[in-house]
Design a protein around this motif. Structure first.
Motif, PDB file in Angstrom:
ATOM      1  N   VAL A   3      13.297  43.180   9.343  1.00 39.58           N
ATOM      2  CA  VAL A   3      13.384  42.430  10.595  1.00 39.58           C
ATOM      3  C   VAL A   3      14.344  41.250  10.527  1.00 39.58           C
ATOM      4  O   VAL A   3      15.262  41.115  11.332  1.00 39.58           O
ATOM      5  CB  VAL A   3      11.980  41.935  11.004  1.00 39.58           C
TER       6      VAL A   3
ATOM      7  N   GLY B 132      18.387  41.534  10.075  1.00 41.05           N
ATOM      8  CA  GLY B 132      18.979  42.071  11.294  1.00 41.05           C
ATOM      9  C   GLY B 132      18.973  41.051  12.414  1.00 41.05           C
ATOM     10  O   GLY B 132      19.955  40.899  13.149  1.00 41.05           O
ATOM     11  N   LEU B 133      17.865  40.324  12.525  1.00 39.66           N
ATOM     12  CA  LEU B 133      17.793  39.285  13.549  1.00 39.66           C
ATOM     13  C   LEU B 133      18.869  38.225  13.322  1.00 39.66           C
ATOM     14  O   LEU B 133      19.496  37.750  14.271  1.00 39.66           O
ATOM     15  CB  LEU B 133      16.411  38.607  13.524  1.00 39.66           C
TER      16      LEU B 133
ATOM     17  N   GLN C  30      15.766  48.962   3.596  1.00 40.25           N
ATOM     18  CA  GLN C  30      15.601  50.361   3.964  1.00 40.25           C
ATOM     19  C   GLN C  30      14.948  51.150   2.842  1.00 40.25           C
ATOM     20  O   GLN C  30      14.196  52.092   3.084  1.00 40.25           O
ATOM     21  CB  GLN C  30      16.951  50.984   4.314  1.00 40.25           C
TER      22      GLN C  30
ATOM     23  N   TYR D  15      26.099  46.516   3.561  1.00 42.62           N
ATOM     24  CA  TYR D  15      25.043  47.525   3.635  1.00 42.62           C
ATOM     25  C   TYR D  15      25.420  48.746   2.829  1.00 42.62           C
ATOM     26  O   TYR D  15      24.594  49.341   2.137  1.00 42.62           O
ATOM     27  CB  TYR D  15      24.789  47.891   5.099  1.00 42.62           C
TER      28      TYR D  15
ATOM     29  N   LEU E  58      11.226  50.789   3.193  1.00 37.69           N
ATOM     30  CA  LEU E  58      10.823  50.817   4.598  1.00 37.69           C
ATOM     31  C   LEU E  58       9.364  51.206   4.769  1.00 37.69           C
ATOM     32  O   LEU E  58       8.664  50.694   5.635  1.00 37.69           O
ATOM     33  CB  LEU E  58      11.716  51.792   5.369  1.00 37.69           C
ATOM     34  N   TYR E  59       8.876  52.116   3.947  1.00 40.62           N
ATOM     35  CA  TYR E  59       7.494  52.563   4.107  1.00 40.62           C
ATOM     36  C   TYR E  59       6.504  51.551   3.566  1.00 40.62           C
ATOM     37  O   TYR E  59       5.365  51.460   4.030  1.00 40.62           O
ATOM     38  CB  TYR E  59       7.291  53.924   3.426  1.00 40.62           C
TER      39      TYR E  59
ATOM     40  N   PRO F 142       7.895  47.249   5.836  1.00 42.90           N
ATOM     41  CA  PRO F 142       8.832  47.328   6.954  1.00 42.90           C
ATOM     42  C   PRO F 142       9.314  45.967   7.455  1.00 42.90           C
ATOM     43  O   PRO F 142      10.406  45.852   7.982  1.00 42.90           O
ATOM     44  CB  PRO F 142       8.043  48.069   8.041  1.00 42.90           C
TER      45      PRO F 142
ATOM     46  N   LEU G 279      19.546  44.300   4.243  1.00 41.20           N
ATOM     47  CA  LEU G 279      19.077  45.431   5.043  1.00 41.20           C
ATOM     48  C   LEU G 279      19.070  46.720   4.231  1.00 41.20           C
ATOM     49  O   LEU G 279      18.193  47.565   4.409  1.00 41.20           O
ATOM     50  CB  LEU G 279      19.953  45.598   6.285  1.00 41.20           C
TER      51      LEU G 279
ATOM     52  N   GLY H  98      23.670  42.016   5.202  1.00 40.93           N
ATOM     53  CA  GLY H  98      23.846  43.469   5.195  1.00 40.93           C
ATOM     54  C   GLY H  98      23.178  44.096   3.980  1.00 40.93           C
ATOM     55  O   GLY H  98      22.493  45.110   4.074  1.00 40.93           O
TER      56      GLY H  98
END
Lengths: 313, 321, 268
Positions: free
Chosen positions: C236, C239-240, C225, C205, C228-229, C232, C221, C218
């Motif tokens: 998900v 991370g899951l 980010q 990350y 993100l806007y 989004p 993600l 990582g």
């Protein structure tokens, strides 16, 4: 009690000294020096050597180490090569972000652990306990930076309750605190899960001890017996683990500060390492490792204050 | 009648169902009296004691009556029972080494029931605690009150437990094997202490033990239990002196005697204590005098003096057939 | 459904995903396809596509590879060096034992992630340095565990008997100590495996771990980010995947701990 504290503090000073030596030595091993980085790859060896000499980089190891320590004890942390400014105020500004963040996260974790952990231990084996254990497993598995991103998604993008990042400075305390809420939640998540589990298991063990039976036979309610007799006995292992967790809290802060773009110590270290701004890195690392060692000593002292048997050792 | 237990039946929740651990036990203690309950491990004597205190484990079912000073406390609400515990009825447990909270000073632990039930301030309760420690014959009670439990010996800790039990001037003290974990020399002193305290304050004592000698020396009446049921009860001289019930006889015979002939086997009771029958006489599996009729509920043969023997083999005149 | 079985199933899924990704994925994981960026989940892209049009489902499968690789090697390093050090400390005792323990305690105080950041940003980011850093951080954990468990085994009477029979310390270490400390070591290894996956994800990350074109959850993600806007949903799945893997390993560790506990075993 005092002699115990004195002994622990002596060990503390020795450990800090040893730690500083290791940190300094470790960074000596790094290839390339600050002079090279500052001047870039195309600089001639003579220019590099001249700058290195100017910065005092060609002095022997021992002399540089001692001057670093000496300066630090006087509050002079040296000069940053990259920013060309004194390091102490630089770090000070970053600390003003990282310290409150870490404290906030620890507070959240402790609060959760004391409520959920006690509740689970009290209702051991029943549905409340199983639910809390299930949640704590999730808390352990979820990466804190992902949680942070999800928090931003929910509370900053979807519902604009909190800022999605950045730090407005302490001039406006309310805004500053608001900016720290989501980061502290993300940072505190894992700690909360771990502490809840530890609290529960330590408390379950304490609840099974004979003195609990004595307490009930005196006529105490289950609740009072739990808080007055069981919890203090469960405290030492909880505190020990909390202290050990501090170092991972610090590591987490580094990541979380990146998620929320907070101008804290974590980001500073990150950038300084890339810039070969060695002195900044050394100071920052000591500043991070130092509290860890301090906290562990503090935990030992508090545990000895609670449990008189530890002082006799 | 201070304590009157009438046909007490206790079922415990165990993995795999329910276990009846006390089957129809009755006993009575007058104010100021001492009753000993004797039996092997698993006889149900400790559970009976815990039932009087209302400290049975979760999932336990109680039927029958436990009357204390006229009130039925077997089915009393917890909030009411709490007021009695430590105040009117108190209990001393077997393991003095672990019965005290290691993190709290001795004096504060003795003071706790006083602050709880009498609302005394810290200072007042502290002074009362020191007086209590002196009363249980502990030397230097002020220093001891400030000490932590780990600094005390087993005998000293048990005296502290007695002090805690006596703090609010209870009417009944239940002592569950109070001396089993102590050295022999200390045992006698602790029991004598209990007896003298009982004499001076009119305290009733329910003494639970597996040690016949202890009961014989310190109790006026005795109840012999086996497998959750009462076998025999009555004045100590009668029960242990005449030894009518086969189980009582076996218990007495099983004691090794000092100075007895060498090379003679100890008279052990054959079988295991867990082989208690659930119908009829509890002792039927191991009784040398068992008859087929013993598998039905044995009669309670009452002899004079309140001496009751539950065995078909005993005649109303007190003869063992 | 007990913890052991649940954990084993989750870990099994993880391993299967990694193995499967070696042979087949819906799309090549690193294949950039800008015209189809930010695609919503559909028949063409089961989990959608990311900012450069890469298929998310394929990336998730490929990410399992990296996670497993890091876990296996890092824990391997930790076990290899840590157990050796711990055995040495327990067998030889004296100043060596004290030195190893002080060093381990000190290493504990130093945050492992910081060490990893230090190493990777100094010697260059990349999966190899990340693995080394995490592996080194594992060593004190296993050293302490081995020493503690080893000490309790060495005090047992059967070790005394072996010594009386003339067996040397190496033989005793292999024949008696190791088999008896295997249980707690295995449990700890699953826990450290989970920690390694989390650490690799954090490093990637931050940009210090796996580098493109290698796929890491990582790093996914980090990309998510940035967008993100706009999209989004990209945040998900990676991370899951991480949470699922770590949860499975933790459950496996808990289940193994209960299953291997000799006290509980005797009851069955």
């Amino acid at each position: 009690m005092l002699s115990y504290a004195a002994r622990r503090l002596t060990i503390l000073v020795a450990t800090l000294g040893f730690a500083s030596l290791i940190v300094f030595a470790a960074l000596e091993v790094l290839p390339g020096n600050a002079a090279e980085t500052m001047l870039g790859a195309s600089a001639t060896p003579e220019t590099v050597a001249a700058l290195a000499h100017k910065l005092g980089l060609d002095q022997p190891f021992g002399a540089r180490y001692l001057s670093w320590i000496g300066g630090a004890l006087h509050g002079d942390l040296g000069q940053s090569y990259a920013y060309n400014s004194p390091i102490a105020p630089l770090i000070g500004a970053k600390l003003a972000v990282t310290l409150p963040l870490t404290a906030f996260a620890m507070l959240i974790a402790a609060g959760v652990a004391l409520t959920a952990g006690v509740y689970a231990a009290d209702r051991r084996g029943k549905s409340g306990d199983l639910a809390i254990m299930g949640f704590s497993q999730l808390g352990l598995a979820i990466p804190n930076f992902w949680f942070g991103i999800l928090l931003v998604l929910t509370f900053a993008v979807r519902w604009r309750l909190f800022p999605s990042g950045g730090f407005p400075g302490w001039g406006d305390p309310l805004a500053a605190l608001k900016a720290l809420v989501l980061p502290a939640l993300a940072l505190g998540l894992v700690q909360a899960a771990i502490l809840t589990r530890v609290t529960r298991s330590a408390l379950v063990e304490a609840l099974g001890e004979d003195f609990m039976r004595t307490a009930r036979a005196k006529g105490l309610t289950r609740r009072r017996a739990l808080w007055r007799h069981a919890l203090p006995n469960a405290a030492p292992p909880i505190l020990t683990i909390a202290g050990l967790q501090f170092s991972s809290l610090i590591a987490g802060a580094v990541v979380i500060e990146n998620v929320f773009v907070l101008p804290g110590l974590g980001r500073l270290i990150f950038q300084s390492i890339s810039n070969r701004d060695v002195l900044v890195v050394e100071d920052c690392v000591m500043l991070l490792a130092g509290p860890v060692i301090l906290v562990n000593t503090g935990v030992d002292i508090v545990a000895a204050a609670i449990d008189p048997r530890l002082r006799a050792a | 009648m201070l304590l009157d237990i009438d046909n007490l039946i206790i079922d415990l929740a165990v993995p795999g169902g329910v276990k009846r651990v006390v089957r129809g036990v009755s006993l009575a203690i007058e104010a100021g009296q001492s009753l000993g309950v004797v039996g092997e491990s698993g006889s149900g004597k400790t559970i009976t004691a815990l039932a009087v205190m209302g400290l049975l484990p979760e999932g336990a079912k109680v039927s029958g009556a436990i009357r204390f000073a006229g009130r039925d406390i077997a089915r009393l609400a917890e909030s009411e029972m709490r007021k009695l515990r430590g105040d009117r009825i108190s209990m001393i447990f077997q393991e003095p080494m672990t019965a005290l909270n290691p993190l709290i000073r001795v004096g504060d632990q003795v003071a706790e029931p006083l602050r709880l039930h009498r609302g005394l301030s810290r200072a007042q309760a502290g002074e009362a605690a020191v007086r209590l420690l002196a009363r249980v014959q502990l030397r230097d009670p002020e220093r001891l009150a400030r000490a932590y439990p780990f600094a005390l010996s087993g005998g000293e800790r048990q005296r502290v437990m007695i002090a805690i039990a006596l703090a609010c001037g209870p009417q009944l003290v239940i002592a569950d094997e109070p001396t089993t974990a102590l050295d022999v020399t200390v045992q006698a002193k602790i029991l004598d202490l209990l007896a003298s305290l009982s004499a001076e304050s009119g305290l009733a004592i329910l003494l639970v033990s597996h040690d016949l000698a202890v009961i014989a020396r310190h109790c006026r009446r005795v109840l012999v239990m086996y497998g959750g049921a009462a076998m025999e009860e009555g004045p100590v001289e009668a029960v242990l002196g005449k030894a009518l019930h086969p189980y009582t006889r076996a218990l007495l015979a099983a004691r090794p005697k000092l100075g007895g002939p060498r090379g003679v086997r100890l008279a052990a009771i054959p079988g295991q204590a867990t082989a208690a029958a659930s119908e009829g006489c509890a002792f039927v599996e191991r009784c040398p005098l068992a008859l087929p009729v013993c598998r039905r509920e044995p009669p309670a043969v009452t002899l004079e003096d309140g001496h009751v023997v539950r065995c078909v083999r005993v005649t109303p005149q007190g003869q063992l057939t | 459904m007990n913890t052991l079985r649940l954990g084993a199933i989750c870990v099994g899924v993880l391993i299967l995903a990694a193995l499967l990704s070696l042979m087949w994925t819906p799309y090549p994981p690193a294949a950039i396809d800008v015209p189809h960026r930010f695609a919503l989940p559909s028949a063409a892209h089961w989990l959608g596509s990311d900012s450069l049009g890469r298929d998310v489902a394929s990336e998730i499968l490929a990410g399992a590879r990296v996670s497993l690789l890091v876990g296996v090697i890092a824990v391997g390093i930790g076990v290899g060096f840590g157990v050796a050090l711990g055995l040495l400390a327990a067998s030889v005792k004296g100043w060596l034992e004290d030195a190893v323990m002080k060093a381990s305690d000190f290493a504990f105080a130093f945050p492992a992630l910081l060490l990893a950041i230090l190493l990777t940003s100094t010697y260059g980011p990349g999966i190899v340095n990340a693995i080394i850093a995490i592996g080194v951080a594992n060593v004190p954990v296993f050293a302490k565990l081995t020493r503690a468990a080893g000490n309790s085994v060495l005090e047992r009477e059967y070790v005394l008997a072996a010594r009386a029979a003339g067996r040397g310390p190496t033989a005793i270490a292999f024949e008696h100590v190791l088999p008896n400390i295997a249980a707690p070591l295995i449990v700890q290894a699953t826990i450290q495996f989970a920690i390694a996956i989390l650490a690799e994800a954090a490093l990637s990350y931050l940009g210090l771990g796996a580098q493109p074109p290698m796929v890491s959850w990582g790093r996914m993600l980090a990309d998510a980010q940035t967008w993100l806007y706009t999209a989004p949903r990209l945040a998900v799945f990676p991370g899951l995947a991480i949470a699922f893997s770590v949860l499975g390993l933790n459950l496996l560790g808990d289940g193994l701990r209960d299953a291997l506990d000799p006290k509980l075993r005797a009851r069955r």
